[in-house]
Design a protein around this motif. Structure first.
Motif, PDB file in Angstrom:
ATOM      1  N   TRP A 201       0.805  -1.219   0.000  1.00 38.44           N
ATOM      2  CA  TRP A 201       0.000   0.000   0.000  1.00 38.44           C
ATOM      3  C   TRP A 201       0.841   1.274   0.000  1.00 38.44           C
ATOM      4  CZ3 TRP A 201      -4.093  -1.641   4.243  1.00 38.44           C
ATOM      5  CH2 TRP A 201      -4.869  -2.685   3.730  1.00 38.44           C
ATOM      6  N   GLY A 202       2.163   1.136   0.131  1.00 41.10           N
ATOM      7  CA  GLY A 202       3.028   2.311   0.099  1.00 41.10           C
ATOM      8  C   GLY A 202       2.836   3.237   1.283  1.00 41.10           C
ATOM      9  N   VAL A 203       2.619   2.671   2.468  1.00 42.31           N
ATOM     10  CA  VAL A 203       2.416   3.481   3.671  1.00 42.31           C
ATOM     11  C   VAL A 203       3.367   2.998   4.763  1.00 42.31           C
ATOM     12  CG1 VAL A 203       0.035   4.148   3.185  1.00 42.31           C
ATOM     13  CG2 VAL A 203       0.486   1.945   4.243  1.00 42.31           C
ATOM     14  N   GLY A 204       3.194   3.521   5.978  1.00 50.12           N
ATOM     15  CA  GLY A 204       4.089   3.151   7.077  1.00 50.12           C
ATOM     16  C   GLY A 204       3.334   2.786   8.328  1.00 50.12           C
ATOM     17  N   PHE A 205       2.608   1.680   8.296  1.00 48.65           N
ATOM     18  CA  PHE A 205       1.834   1.252   9.454  1.00 48.65           C
ATOM     19  C   PHE A 205       2.773   0.815  10.584  1.00 48.65           C
ATOM     20  CE2 PHE A 205      -1.258  -0.246   6.016  1.00 48.65           C
ATOM     21  CZ  PHE A 205      -1.940   0.956   6.025  1.00 48.65           C
ATOM     22  N   LYS A 232      -8.711  -1.839   8.707  1.00 47.48           N
ATOM     23  CA  LYS A 232      -8.089  -0.750   7.944  1.00 47.48           C
ATOM     24  C   LYS A 232      -8.048   0.527   8.781  1.00 47.48           C
ATOM     25  CE  LYS A 232      -9.644  -2.344   3.395  1.00 47.48           C
ATOM     26  NZ  LYS A 232     -10.571  -2.048   2.277  1.00 47.48           N
ATOM     27  N   ALA A 233      -9.128   0.757   9.534  1.00 44.88           N
ATOM     28  CA  ALA A 233      -9.181   1.945  10.388  1.00 44.88           C
ATOM     29  C   ALA A 233      -8.067   1.919  11.425  1.00 44.88           C
ATOM     30  CB  ALA A 233     -10.540   2.030  11.081  1.00 44.88           C
ATOM     31  N   CYS A 238      -2.972   5.155  12.618  1.00 45.46           N
ATOM     32  CA  CYS A 238      -1.557   5.432  12.899  1.00 45.46           C
ATOM     33  C   CYS A 238      -1.012   6.467  11.922  1.00 45.46           C
ATOM     34  CB  CYS A 238      -0.766   4.129  12.811  1.00 45.46           C
ATOM     35  SG  CYS A 238       1.025   4.341  12.826  1.00 45.46           S
ATOM     36  N   GLN A 239      -1.262   6.271  10.630  1.00 44.25           N
ATOM     37  CA  GLN A 239      -0.803   7.218   9.607  1.00 44.25           C
ATOM     38  C   GLN A 239      -1.419   8.599   9.819  1.00 44.25           C
ATOM     39  OE1 GLN A 239       1.908   5.627   8.257  1.00 44.25           O
ATOM     40  NE2 GLN A 239       1.292   6.607   6.377  1.00 44.25           N
ATOM     41  N   SER A 240      -2.719   8.592  10.121  1.00 45.78           N
ATOM     42  CA  SER A 240      -3.446   9.839  10.317  1.00 45.78           C
ATOM     43  C   SER A 240      -2.861  10.645  11.475  1.00 45.78           C
ATOM     44  CB  SER A 240      -4.925   9.530  10.572  1.00 45.78           C
ATOM     45  OG  SER A 240      -5.649  10.711  10.805  1.00 45.78           O
ATOM     46  N   LYS A 241      -2.560   9.965  12.574  1.00 44.99           N
ATOM     47  CA  LYS A 241      -2.005  10.655  13.745  1.00 44.99           C
ATOM     48  C   LYS A 241      -0.653  11.285  13.440  1.00 44.99           C
ATOM     49  CE  LYS A 241      -4.240   8.242  17.581  1.00 44.99           C
ATOM     50  NZ  LYS A 241      -4.054   7.301  18.714  1.00 44.99           N
ATOM     51  N   LYS A 242       0.161  10.577  12.658  1.00 43.84           N
ATOM     52  CA  LYS A 242       1.478  11.117  12.293  1.00 43.84           C
ATOM     53  C   LYS A 242       1.322  12.408  11.478  1.00 43.84           C
ATOM     54  CE  LYS A 242       4.116   6.780  12.219  1.00 43.84           C
ATOM     55  NZ  LYS A 242       4.773   5.783  11.345  1.00 43.84           N
ATOM     56  N   GLY A 290     -10.116  17.214  17.622  1.00 45.02           N
ATOM     57  CA  GLY A 290      -8.929  16.582  18.195  1.00 45.02           C
ATOM     58  C   GLY A 290      -8.462  15.406  17.365  1.00 45.02           C
ATOM     59  N   ALA A 291      -7.296  14.869  17.712  1.00 44.40           N
ATOM     60  CA  ALA A 291      -6.641  13.836  16.899  1.00 44.40           C
ATOM     61  C   ALA A 291      -7.368  12.503  16.925  1.00 44.40           C
ATOM     62  CB  ALA A 291      -5.202  13.645  17.367  1.00 44.40           C
ATOM     63  N   GLU A 292      -7.937  12.122  18.084  1.00 46.25           N
ATOM     64  CA  GLU A 292      -8.497  10.784  18.222  1.00 46.25           C
ATOM     65  C   GLU A 292      -9.732  10.554  17.351  1.00 46.25           C
ATOM     66  OE1 GLU A 292      -7.176   8.214  19.791  1.00 46.25           O
ATOM     67  OE2 GLU A 292      -5.476   9.508  20.311  1.00 46.25           O
ATOM     68  N   SER A 293     -10.469  11.614  17.051  1.00 44.50           N
ATOM     69  CA  SER A 293     -11.715  11.480  16.270  1.00 44.50           C
ATOM     70  C   SER A 293     -11.521  11.782  14.793  1.00 44.50           C
ATOM     71  CB  SER A 293     -12.785  12.423  16.834  1.00 44.50           C
ATOM     72  OG  SER A 293     -12.997  12.170  18.194  1.00 44.50           O
ATOM     73  N   THR A 294     -10.269  12.003  14.396  1.00 40.36           N
ATOM     74  CA  THR A 294      -9.975  12.513  13.060  1.00 40.36           C
ATOM     75  C   THR A 294      -9.267  11.475  12.198  1.00 40.36           C
ATOM     76  OG1 THR A 294      -9.763  14.746  13.976  1.00 40.36           O
ATOM     77  CG2 THR A 294      -8.774  14.350  11.813  1.00 40.36           C
ATOM     78  N   LEU A 295      -9.638  11.450  10.915  1.00 36.38           N
ATOM     79  CA  LEU A 295      -8.944  10.607   9.940  1.00 36.38           C
ATOM     80  C   LEU A 295      -8.462  11.503   8.808  1.00 36.38           C
ATOM     81  CD1 LEU A 295      -8.148   7.701   9.242  1.00 36.38           C
ATOM     82  CD2 LEU A 295     -10.309   7.466   8.020  1.00 36.38           C
TER      83      LEU A 295
END
Length: 401
Positions: A201-205, A232-233, A238-242, A290-295
């Motif tokens: 997927w070209g990401v960094g999980f 998937k969520a 993890c990516q979203s938080k970064k 905030g970060a926890e509810s965000t994608l």
């Protein structure tokens, strides 16, 4: 929803056992990503001893009991114990459970998964290849990363077997497996699965973040069945938080928030200098959700990856989606908007901000188009002062106090 046992009471005092079970669930969930129609539950009441994982793939069920022990070896007698106190590996008790539930499920496999190898129990089991050519695709997938798999030699190893039970015993022997996987092998298998996903997927999980999300799901009071979109969520969270933290680190602040809470979809249109628009969107989302509810999803993502993330937006904890579709063609971007619209229409508490170079939605009570052209005056006074002190050039001109 299927009724669930109280896992906190059942597993009290066994933190290592809980961690082992959660990592097993994580491994099987990662492998199940290769198929579409599946769901996983745990601590389910109607599956007897095989309650640590109930994995449905299509119409078939894979039922697991996880056993974590600090002992080094099993002895042959362990598999013939009938008393409940010492019958953790008693084959008879697993056979009894299988008989009670076999007509309620289309069972593909029932199995014990443990961190201890068979020891002298190898006299009643035989090792089999992890992947067998005649296995159905789901079995080949979910068991591909395990260390060792054993099956019973024959029905004679089921303690106190009656003549009337022999037919059911043959079926049990065909479907029952003893699976050995110690902690280090389990960690390695999960890391390999995530590495493969990162390459594909070209990401960094991150394994740590994924398992943390699995742990949250495991301990949910009203646990939702785990499905492909939710796994998937966990990964994209993890990516979203970064990305969220990266935008946060710039500290760009704006005077007025965007109306993200007022519309199901806010289409922010900005032809150039999009970084400022991204900062403005982030400033509003940070303050409101905030970060926890965000994608979040960055611009340099292809259409397929965007679809994957939108699937992940179904997870109940995500309240706002921010996606930049500027790198996609108009037709692809429109397709993405339709997928988002389905989710925001069904779940009214979910909102989405879509950044694009062209207008993608028609305005109505639920959709808003915001044509962006950010000026120095849009920034918060404290951030303006910071820029002036640093003598930063803004849109080609030096600003003086």
């Amino acid at each position: 929803m299927t009724s669930r046992k109280n896992s906190s009471n059942k597993k009290a005092g066994s933190d290592l056992g809980i961690s082992y079970q959660i990592e097993l669930l994580g491994l099987f969930a990662l492998e199940a990503l290769q198929v579409d129609d599946w769901e996983m539950t745990t601590e389910q009441e109607n599956v007897g001893k095989f309650d640590d994982m109930v994995l449905r793939i299509g119409k078939e069920y894979y039922l697991m009991q996880a056993k974590y022990k600090t002992d080094n070896k099993l002895i042959r007698a362990d598999f013939f114990r009938a008393d409940s106190k010492n019958a953790d590996f008693g084959i008879r008790s697993y056979f009894n459970s299988f008989v009670k539930i076999k007509n309620d499920f289309e069972i593909a496999r029932v199995f014990i998964c443990t961190n201890i190898d068979l020891g002298t129990g190898k006299e009643i089991f035989c090792e089999e290849p992890i992947i067998q050519e005649n296995q159905e695709i789901p079995s080949r997938i979910i068991f591909s990363k395990i260390a060792k798999s054993y099956r019973l030699f024959d029905t004679s190893n089921i303690y106190d077997l009656k003549d009337s039970e022999k037919l059911q015993a043959k079926e049990f022997c065909k479907k029952f497996r003893f699976i050995y996987m110690n902690g280090s092998e389990l960690d390695k298998a999960i890391e390999n699965s995530i590495r493969n996903l990162n390459e594909e997927w070209g990401v960094g999980f991150s394994k740590e973040n994924f398992i943390a999300n699995m742990r949250d799901w495991f301990h949910m009071k009203n646990q939702m069945p785990l499905i492909k979109a939710y796994v998937k969520a966990f990964l994209y969270n993890c990516q979203s938080k970064k990305y969220f933290q990266n935008l946060d680190s710039y500290g760009v602040l704006f005077d007025e928030p965007l109306p993200v809470v007022d519309y199901e979809i806010l289409n922010v249109v900005c032809e150039q200098h999009q970084l400022l628009s991204i900062f403005e969107i982030h400033d509003t989302i940070r303050a409101t959700y905030g970060a926890e509810s965000t994608l979040y999803l960055k611009q340099d993502s292809n259409a397929e990856l965007v679809r994957e993330v939108i699937d992940a937006f179904l997870w109940h904890k995500f309240m706002i989606l921010f996606v930049n579709v500027s790198g996609l063609t108009k037709s692809k971007a429109k397709e993405i908007l339709k997928l988002i619209h389905v989710i925001t229409t069904k779940y009214k508490y979910k909102k989405a901000v879509v950044l694009s170079k062209i207008t993608l939605v028609e305005e109505d009570d639920y959709h808003k188009v915001l044509q962006e052209k950010i000026c120095f005056g849009d920034l918060k006074n404290e951030f303006k002062k910071y820029l002036l002190r640093k003598e930063i050039f803004f849109q080609g001109k030096k600003n003086h106090s």
